[in-house]
Design an enzyme around this catalytic site. Structure first.
Site, PDB file in Angstrom:
ATOM      1  N   GLU A  22       2.018  16.164  24.405  1.00  0.00           N
ATOM      2  CA  GLU A  22       3.011  15.770  23.392  1.00  0.00           C
ATOM      3  C   GLU A  22       3.112  14.262  23.239  1.00  0.00           C
ATOM      4  OE1 GLU A  22       3.525  17.960  25.796  1.00  0.00           O
ATOM      5  OE2 GLU A  22       4.363  19.801  24.943  1.00  0.00           O
ATOM      6  N   GLY A  39       3.434  23.610  24.158  1.00  0.00           N
ATOM      7  CA  GLY A  39       4.214  24.849  24.259  1.00  0.00           C
ATOM      8  C   GLY A  39       3.441  26.001  24.878  1.00  0.00           C
ATOM      9  N   GLU A  51       3.762  25.465  28.512  1.00  0.00           N
ATOM     10  CA  GLU A  51       5.159  25.779  28.845  1.00  0.00           C
ATOM     11  C   GLU A  51       5.404  27.290  28.855  1.00  0.00           C
ATOM     12  OE1 GLU A  51       6.457  22.993  25.715  1.00  0.00           O
ATOM     13  OE2 GLU A  51       7.852  22.196  27.195  1.00  0.00           O
ATOM     14  N   ALA A  62       3.069  24.160  20.274  1.00  0.00           N
ATOM     15  CA  ALA A  62       3.951  24.431  19.136  1.00  0.00           C
ATOM     16  C   ALA A  62       3.171  24.055  17.882  1.00  0.00           C
ATOM     17  CB  ALA A  62       5.212  23.590  19.252  1.00  0.00           C
TER      18      ALA A  62
HETATM   19  N1  COA Z   1      -0.404  23.128  15.799  1.00  0.00           N
HETATM   20  C1  COA Z   1      -0.918  23.421  14.586  1.00  0.00           C
HETATM   21  N2  COA Z   1      -2.211  23.634  14.351  1.00  0.00           N
HETATM   22  C2  COA Z   1      -3.037  23.574  15.421  1.00  0.00           C
HETATM   23  C3  COA Z   1      -2.590  23.264  16.711  1.00  0.00           C
HETATM   24  C4  COA Z   1      -1.208  23.047  16.881  1.00  0.00           C
HETATM   25  N3  COA Z   1      -0.666  22.787  18.080  1.00  0.00           N
HETATM   26  N4  COA Z   1      -3.644  23.244  17.551  1.00  0.00           N
HETATM   27  C5  COA Z   1      -4.736  23.531  16.800  1.00  0.00           C
HETATM   28  N5  COA Z   1      -4.360  23.725  15.516  1.00  0.00           N
HETATM   29  C6  COA Z   1      -5.230  24.056  14.355  1.00  0.00           C
HETATM   30  C7  COA Z   1      -6.041  22.857  13.889  1.00  0.00           C
HETATM   31  O1  COA Z   1      -5.248  22.045  13.057  1.00  0.00           O
HETATM   32  C8  COA Z   1      -7.167  23.550  13.164  1.00  0.00           C
HETATM   33  O2  COA Z   1      -6.687  24.023  11.930  1.00  0.00           O
HETATM   34  P1  COA Z   1      -7.595  23.855  10.590  1.00  0.00           P
HETATM   35  O3  COA Z   1      -8.860  24.626  10.902  1.00  0.00           O
HETATM   36  O4  COA Z   1      -6.781  24.464   9.514  1.00  0.00           O
HETATM   37  O5  COA Z   1      -7.857  22.393  10.462  1.00  0.00           O
HETATM   38  C9  COA Z   1      -7.407  24.787  14.029  1.00  0.00           C
HETATM   39  O6  COA Z   1      -6.204  25.003  14.762  1.00  0.00           O
HETATM   40  C10 COA Z   1      -8.549  24.623  15.024  1.00  0.00           C
HETATM   41  O7  COA Z   1      -8.296  23.471  15.806  1.00  0.00           O
HETATM   42  P2  COA Z   1      -9.310  22.232  15.935  1.00  0.00           P
HETATM   43  O8  COA Z   1      -8.521  21.000  16.228  1.00  0.00           O
HETATM   44  O9  COA Z   1     -10.219  22.186  14.747  1.00  0.00           O
HETATM   45  O10 COA Z   1     -10.150  22.676  17.187  1.00  0.00           O
HETATM   46  P3  COA Z   1     -10.916  21.733  18.238  1.00  0.00           P
HETATM   47  O11 COA Z   1     -11.748  22.626  19.072  1.00  0.00           O
HETATM   48  O12 COA Z   1     -11.569  20.609  17.542  1.00  0.00           O
HETATM   49  O13 COA Z   1      -9.750  21.104  19.151  1.00  0.00           O
HETATM   50  C11 COA Z   1      -7.706  21.162  20.463  1.00  0.00           C
HETATM   51  C12 COA Z   1      -8.960  21.929  19.962  1.00  0.00           C
HETATM   52  C13 COA Z   1      -6.828  22.162  21.182  1.00  0.00           C
HETATM   53  C14 COA Z   1      -8.123  20.055  21.430  1.00  0.00           C
HETATM   54  C15 COA Z   1      -6.973  20.545  19.247  1.00  0.00           C
HETATM   55  O14 COA Z   1      -6.767  21.574  18.280  1.00  0.00           O
HETATM   56  C16 COA Z   1      -5.632  19.947  19.573  1.00  0.00           C
HETATM   57  O15 COA Z   1      -5.558  18.864  20.115  1.00  0.00           O
HETATM   58  N6  COA Z   1      -4.509  20.663  19.243  1.00  0.00           N
HETATM   59  C17 COA Z   1      -3.187  20.166  19.406  1.00  0.00           C
HETATM   60  C18 COA Z   1      -2.759  20.250  20.840  1.00  0.00           C
HETATM   61  C19 COA Z   1      -1.362  19.681  21.024  1.00  0.00           C
HETATM   62  O16 COA Z   1      -1.128  18.513  20.803  1.00  0.00           O
HETATM   63  N7  COA Z   1      -0.428  20.553  21.423  1.00  0.00           N
HETATM   64  C20 COA Z   1       0.922  20.166  21.654  1.00  0.00           C
HETATM   65  C21 COA Z   1       1.731  20.317  20.434  1.00  0.00           C
HETATM   66  S1  COA Z   1       3.392  19.780  20.691  1.00  0.00           S
END
Ligand code: COA
Length: 259
Positions: free
Chosen positions: A134, A111, A114, A66
């Site tokens: 989460e 999400g 999910e 999400a």
């Molecule tokens: N919501 C909003 N933005 C998200 C996102 C999410 N769930 N997952 C990734 N993004 C965004 C990042 O903020 C970043 O945006 P920016 O370039 O404007 O800063 C962009 O997507 C790229 O992600 P980034 O974190 O730079 O890539 P990475 O390769 O370093 O890491 C992940 C990848 C997937 C490990 C990391 O993005 C992450 O942990 N995301 C969240 C996962 C999560 O907690 N999901 C559950 C949500 S309830």
């Protein structure tokens, strides 16, 4: 139908729905959720579409969760409404009378995991990663993950994933039973299309009944066995069942006509 955050392509009765926010790793914001709702409705309503493949745009992510940006100002009441709305959308996929397949092409987190679990089947590319992180945000899965994950991978593995936020690899996901098969990235869409074509070559009423009865098997509040018996009986009123049985007896391939 034109979408902002989805790319939609139709190939041989299969709608390929690609979630397209690659710069945010296809995170599910309100627009994506609303458009997914419309796309699911389109799959259900269109007679020329037999099923759907869901995938993510780019090489990195299926859906990274999400949209956490949208969580910043969310009140508990708004969070409840968001969860109920997301659950309803994902339930409409799970309960669809047409097959939905998730082609998981990278991160499937929160999400995203999910959403993949709400689909009837999942194929993964070798670079796919699954997780329910989460807890890292002080949250829990809100779109059905606490219910579907234990069902798919067992209680122990589900609790481990949700309590530690650890991601699992595509190969682990296969070992867990979360995905059917792991394939190289370039083979993911062709394999997904081939599997859907194989399914859609089958008798449409039996497909619908199998999806419905199998869904009931996961729902303790309904008598899945009674529904199964009723649907089994309804199959016998179809021309396709008569054709299928007869073809078997005559040692030939059945010719199903959706009747
Ligand atoms: N919501 C909003 N933005 C998200 C996102 C999410 N769930 N997952 C990734 N993004 C965004 C990042 O903020 C970043 O945006 P920016 O370039 O404007 O800063 C962009 O997507 C790229 O992600 P980034 O974190 O730079 O890539 P990475 O390769 O370093 O890491 C992940 C990848 C997937 C490990 C990391 O993005 C992450 O942990 N995301 C969240 C996962 C999560 O907690 N999901 C559950 C949500 S309830």
């Amino acid at each position: 139908m034109a979408y902002q955050t989805l790319q939609v392509d139709i190939r041989e009765r299969i709608m390929i729905i690609t979630i397209h926010r690659p710069e945010k790793l296809n995170a599910l914001n309100n627009t994506v959720m609303e458009e997914l709702d419309l796309a699911v409705e389109e799959v259900l309503n269109r007679g020329d579409i037999g099923g759907a493949i869901l995938t993510g745009s780019g090489e990195k992510a299926f859906v990274a969760g999400a949209d956490i940006a949208g969580f910043q100002q969310l009140s508990p009441e708004e969070a409840r409404a968001l969860s109920i709305k997301g659950q309803a959308l994902f339930a409409s996929i799970e309960q669809a009378p047409k097959p939905f397949l998730a082609a998981v092409n990278g991160f499937a987190l929160g999400g995203g995991c999910e959403l993949a679990m709400a689909c009837h089947l999942r194929l993964a590319s070798t670079n796919a990663r699954f997780g329910q992180p989460e807890i890292n945000l002080g949250l829990i899965p809100g779109y059905g993950g606490t219910q579907r994950l234990p069902r798919l991978v067992g209680l122990t593995r589900a609790l481990h994933m949700m309590l530690t936020a650890e991601m699992i690899t595509a190969e682990q996901a296969k070992e867990y039973g979360l995905v059917l098969e792991v394939v190289p990235p370039e083979a993911l869409l062709p394999k997904s299309l081939a599997l859907m074509q194989k399914i859609l070559a089958g008798p449409v009423h039996a497909i619908r009944h199998i999806l419905h009865c199998t869904y009931l098997s996961t729902s303790a509040s309904q008598d899945g066995y009674a529904a199964e018996a009723q649907a089994f009986s309804e199959c016998f009123a179809t021309a396709d069942a008569r054709e299928g049985i007869q073809a078997f007896m005559e040692k030939r391939k059945p010719h199903f006509q959706g009747k």
